[in-house]
Write a protein that holds these residues in place. Sequence first.
Motif, PDB file in Angstrom:
ATOM      1  N   GLN A  59       0.823  -1.213   0.000  1.00 58.85           N
ATOM      2  CA  GLN A  59       0.000   0.000   0.000  1.00 58.85           C
ATOM      3  C   GLN A  59       0.861   1.268   0.000  1.00 58.85           C
ATOM      4  N   ILE A  61       3.969   1.778   0.968  1.00 58.80           N
ATOM      5  CA  ILE A  61       5.117   1.905   1.864  1.00 58.80           C
ATOM      6  C   ILE A  61       5.920   0.605   1.902  1.00 58.80           C
ATOM      7  N   TRP A  72       8.876   9.633   5.297  1.00 61.73           N
ATOM      8  CA  TRP A  72       8.046   8.609   5.947  1.00 61.73           C
ATOM      9  C   TRP A  72       8.653   8.214   7.300  1.00 61.73           C
ATOM     10  N   ILE A  76       7.165   8.227  11.272  1.00 55.16           N
ATOM     11  CA  ILE A  76       6.911   7.068  12.150  1.00 55.16           C
ATOM     12  C   ILE A  76       7.986   6.873  13.215  1.00 55.16           C
ATOM     13  N   VAL A  99       1.957   2.966  15.242  1.00 56.73           N
ATOM     14  CA  VAL A  99       1.663   4.383  15.081  1.00 56.73           C
ATOM     15  C   VAL A  99       0.298   4.672  15.720  1.00 56.73           C
ATOM     16  N   GLU A 106      -1.811   1.549  14.805  1.00 60.78           N
ATOM     17  CA  GLU A 106      -1.668   0.794  13.563  1.00 60.78           C
ATOM     18  C   GLU A 106      -0.277   0.159  13.536  1.00 60.78           C
TER      19      GLU A 106
ATOM     20  N   SER B  96      -3.462   5.910   5.809  1.00 59.65           N
ATOM     21  CA  SER B  96      -3.593   5.541   7.214  1.00 59.65           C
ATOM     22  C   SER B  96      -2.571   6.327   8.024  1.00 59.65           C
ATOM     23  N   MET B  98      -0.102   5.280   9.475  1.00 60.16           N
ATOM     24  CA  MET B  98       1.184   4.701   9.085  1.00 60.16           C
ATOM     25  C   MET B  98       1.683   5.232   7.748  1.00 60.16           C
ATOM     26  N   GLY B  99       0.767   5.753   6.933  1.00 57.97           N
ATOM     27  CA  GLY B  99       1.132   6.191   5.599  1.00 57.97           C
ATOM     28  C   GLY B  99       0.733   5.214   4.513  1.00 57.97           C
ATOM     29  N   LYS B 100      -0.012   4.172   4.879  1.00 56.87           N
ATOM     30  CA  LYS B 100      -0.459   3.216   3.866  1.00 56.87           C
ATOM     31  C   LYS B 100      -1.609   3.808   3.065  1.00 56.87           C
TER      32      LYS B 100
END
Lengths: 196, 122
Positions: A59, A61, A72, A76, A99, A106, B96, B98-100
């Motif tokens: 997705q 990442i 990124w 995180i 996160v 998540e 998300s 998280m970055g998804k």
Amino acid sequence: MSSNRRFPDTVTGPFDGPPVRFTDRAEREIEIRAYDGSDREYERLASMYDEFDPADRAQGIPPSDERRIREWLDNILNGDCLNVIAWDGDTAAGHATLVPDGDASELAIFVLQAYQEAGIGTHLIQALLGYGAESGVEKVWLTVERWNQPAVGLYKKIGFEISDSESFEMEMTIRIGGDDDGDGGDDGGDDGGDGD
Amino acid sequence: MRILLGVGGSDESRQALHRTVERAVLAGDELTVAILAEVTEDRSVDDIESEVNTVLEENGLDADVRRIEGNAGSELVSIAEAEGFDRISLSGGTTSPMGKIQLTSTAEFVLLNSHVSVTLIR
């Protein structure tokens, strides 16, 4: 969104938090430690993601170019997130992160290709969940591509349950802390760690 | 090219609106903006419509602006197919914590059901 996500009533665990040492299936000595916030560890993690096979992205990442990787990571690796790294000596072999997302967190995990299928992912997630529980995290969710059966199997083995299978990505959840619903059911084996 | 742009109330929709209007000006697209009442988040349809009109004015673009009730994805596909649009554009999802990248249910429905080409804007 996060407000209608379903989590199991029952707490899974306890998991051992970092540091965790073990010998992987390729006879490498691996140590999992919490990210220490240093530039040195940051740079080694950035190097791991530079080498990451784009075919293993999930997705979007990790991002594929260095500037986006650093943006990124800045997001995180900040103070509110929990990060553990699997080290083979000075080489970052894998990384897992929690996160914050409202009253839950998540989770995502990445293992460098050369270190996959050696049991590192299982240890990384368990160490991260232990770290999370120690830090007061109660509910954890993740998404995984539904065709990625090895990953789905790993998450199930650890105790994640499928909470939503209607979208492109499957959503899975686990409870690692907090009261079980109702008052009767302390089925956990230890004292529940309601601690400091 | 005749483009049907679906917009809801999210930040990603706002970004998609700006990008699509700017492209329409450059490329000479004929644009229709469909305001999707099903996915306004916590904004009102009036609020979104006035923002759409402002962006169109700022860019000097004439476009048809409509309000669409009912299921956002199926309505977009129906309109595009019934009226001979060349393309459906919409925001390509959310990210998300998280970055998804996550597809919205509207984007997912349009991708799987549309016989008209689809552009997801990121």
